[in-house]
Scaffold this motif. Structure first.
Motif, PDB file in Angstrom:
ATOM      1  N   LEU A 174      11.736   2.277   4.173  1.00  0.00           N
ATOM      2  CA  LEU A 174      11.172   0.673   3.829  1.00  0.00           C
ATOM      3  C   LEU A 174      12.016  -0.339   3.897  1.00  0.00           C
ATOM      4  O   LEU A 174      12.147  -1.361   4.408  1.00  0.00           O
ATOM      5  N   THR A 230       0.798  -1.219   0.140  1.00  0.00           N
ATOM      6  CA  THR A 230       0.174  -0.106  -0.049  1.00  0.00           C
ATOM      7  C   THR A 230       0.960   1.284  -0.096  1.00  0.00           C
ATOM      8  O   THR A 230       0.642   2.222  -0.750  1.00  0.00           O
ATOM      9  N   ILE A 231       1.858   1.205   0.756  1.00  0.00           N
ATOM     10  CA  ILE A 231       2.860   2.312   0.786  1.00  0.00           C
ATOM     11  C   ILE A 231       3.506   2.679  -0.490  1.00  0.00           C
ATOM     12  O   ILE A 231       3.620   3.635  -0.917  1.00  0.00           O
ATOM     13  N   TRP A 232       3.799   1.579  -0.985  1.00  0.00           N
ATOM     14  CA  TRP A 232       4.523   1.559  -2.378  1.00  0.00           C
ATOM     15  C   TRP A 232       3.458   2.230  -3.459  1.00  0.00           C
ATOM     16  O   TRP A 232       3.949   3.072  -4.254  1.00  0.00           O
ATOM     17  N   MET A 266      11.574   7.857   2.280  1.00  0.00           N
ATOM     18  CA  MET A 266      10.372   6.594   2.328  1.00  0.00           C
ATOM     19  C   MET A 266      10.920   5.380   1.760  1.00  0.00           C
ATOM     20  O   MET A 266      10.714   4.407   2.522  1.00  0.00           O
TER      21      MET A 266
END
Length: 111
Positions: free
Chosen positions: A75, A49-51, A71
């Motif tokens: 990760l 989701t973050i990606w 970011m």
């Protein structure tokens, strides 16, 4: 020559993204016990989701390049640190190959 190098670097980046998801699941499995093992599914979903939101080639939410770099580094390095007690060599390889690939991509002008 540059397009061949860029193609290889982007292929390595894709492989690193897949490795990041697997490493997140391995970290979640080893960091939890009992019913908390559900995190084996939830942590990779969070990473994906973050990606997808911030780091994909066409992100849903645009952020400045330096924020993307921070970011992405958080990760990869965060998962590598979490993975290190269980699988030191894969953790070192994940972080090192990411750093080298990111450097090559930046030199070649790709985000």
């Amino acid at each position: 020559m540059t397009s061949v190098a860029l193609t290889i670097a982007l292929a390595v980046r894709f492989a690193l993204e897949l490795a990041l998801i697997v490493a997140a699941a391995v970290w979640a499995w080893n960091a939890t016990t009992g019913w908390l093992r559900m995190s084996v599914v939830l942590v990779p979903i969070l990473v994906i989701t973050i990606w997808m939101l911030f780091l994909s080639p066409s992100p849903a939410i645009s952020v400045p390049a330096i924020v993307r770099l921070v970011m992405e580094g958080a990760l990869f390095l965060g998962i590598a640190v979490g993975l290190a007690p269980v699988a030191l060599l894969p953790a070192i390889l994940l972080a090192t190959i990411w750093a080298l690939d990111k450097t090559v991509l930046l030199v070649l002008g790709s985000p």
